[in-house]
Design an enzyme around this catalytic site. Sequence first.
Site, PDB file in Angstrom:
ATOM      1  N   CYS A 108       0.891  -1.258   0.189  1.00 27.40           N
ATOM      2  CA  CYS A 108      -0.020  -0.025  -0.173  1.00 27.40           C
ATOM      3  C   CYS A 108       0.640   1.281   0.273  1.00 27.40           C
ATOM      4  O   CYS A 108       1.652   1.306   0.324  1.00 27.40           O
ATOM      5  CB  CYS A 108      -1.097  -0.238   1.453  1.00 27.40           C
ATOM      6  N   ILE A 109       0.571   2.380  -0.409  1.00 28.28           N
ATOM      7  CA  ILE A 109       1.420   3.520  -0.666  1.00 28.28           C
ATOM      8  C   ILE A 109       0.521   4.689  -0.793  1.00 28.28           C
ATOM      9  O   ILE A 109      -0.970   4.716  -0.640  1.00 28.28           O
ATOM     10  CB  ILE A 109       1.856   3.426  -2.534  1.00 28.28           C
TER      11      ILE A 109
END
Lengths: 105, 421
Positions: A104-105
């Site tokens: 996830c970013i």
Amino acid sequence: MSTATFAGVPVEVDAEGFMTNPDEWTPEIAEEIARQNGIDPLTERHWAVIDFCRRDNEAKGTPPTVRRITKQAGVPTKEMYQLFPKGPGILAAKISGLTKPKGCI
Amino acid sequence: MKKLVILGGGTAGTLMSAKMRRALPRDEWSITIVDQDDDHVYQPGLLFIPFGMYERRDVIRSRARYVPKGVDLMLSGIDVIEPDDNRVRLADGTLLPYDFLVIATGSRIAPAELEGLTGPGWQKSIFDFYTLDGALKLHQALEDFRGGRLVLNVQEMPIKCPVAPLEFLFLADWYFHERGMRDKVELVYATPLDGAFTKPTASALLGGVMEEKGIQVETLFNAGEVDSEKRILSSWDEREIPYDLLVSIPTNMGSEAIERSDMGDELAFVPTDKHTLQAEVAPNVFVIGDATDLPSSKAGSVAHFQGGILEQNLLDAIAGRAPCADFDGHANCFVETGFGKALLIDFNYDVEPLPGRFPLAKVGPLKLLEESRMNHWGKLAFRWIYWNQLLSGRELPFVDSHMSMTGKKAPKDNPVAHVAA
């Protein structure tokens, strides 16, 4: 950063035990990390995934996602979960001496 | 006449067309922007639709209204991109030649990627809110909901707006409280991640908010199948989660035109240089926004920050120079936490979201990583900023393309944050 010893070799790891320098990795280290995570022994199918992860990480600079492994290394998702139970992407990266995949970013 | 073609008239494509129209002389350059329809959706607003806070008319406007004078808008599907021949083939076979191409085709949900998701339960007990149609139907389903277990599942990363699933649950908690039925609803978050969010400081904080609100979290949950007859979501490692209402964030993929052009990775996102935004496939092709394979968030703020970088790099490439502007992965997101409050996070490739004030040190007025009413008003005000400033490719006051450490409090045990400071 801290140091852990796998197969008698001191290597740098992060807080979650992922190696920070893939060049320090050896197949013996992979076997020991696998054992610590309940995988013993590493089979030919495990090695097919590990080899792909290492090659792909070298080419792309990041460890591959499970989807990428299934498509590119030809290992179906179901089998990935049998080979590397729970989180196959994370566990395959750990055993391959790579950093933790950034989901996830 | 030289030709700049922009594929996609969403946030990234529209703001790039405005920037480049100002930057390129009209007697030397034509600019064409292609999209399949005239509906520009304000995507951050989709989150509010299921809870009746926004309606259809609050989030949809004509694309043509936001494409600046001097830019041609073509309403057409895209068949394939042919980078070797410097042209795009449109759905009706028309060939569109270009000197430079900007790919801004975004991302879409691909619900068929999860077995059973689009089966008999789709849009009856299973909904998405990443499309306008899905969000509107989910609104009706929530209105009709009489209690039970609501499960929100993130199928696979990366997704557009990685905080939206958390916001949905926070708003659902508030919504059911307001309806006086929170005690009849179980809220469950099933995520493939190992926590609420991956960036450590924010993950711990958001995980705490989940716990406070009584939202159960099922981590490392990689969904493998939905049985919509029995209403069970099961994972590859054979865990089962029963649901009454399943809200799914399906696999996000790049455009089908990218797949047809064989230009994408396994999710049809376009391999792109993470600093220059140049496509790997050709030096006269650039990529912006959700369409890239960059390790940055898929979010409108990111498209906005990339816009400033891409403008410089396109002008360099057009002049025959090497593109030198360097994208740092800057993202900035409001996180609705319910009851009229929100958090704000600001981060990039190297620096995780940190507490502090934004955009000005000490003054704020917005607080980073801390719930406040001002942040919630900021999120609501953002819709005006989006239509009136962001889409016209203007810079926002005090907020630079590159992330700033001003106002941020770096934790002592975070060496990365120190280096960047």
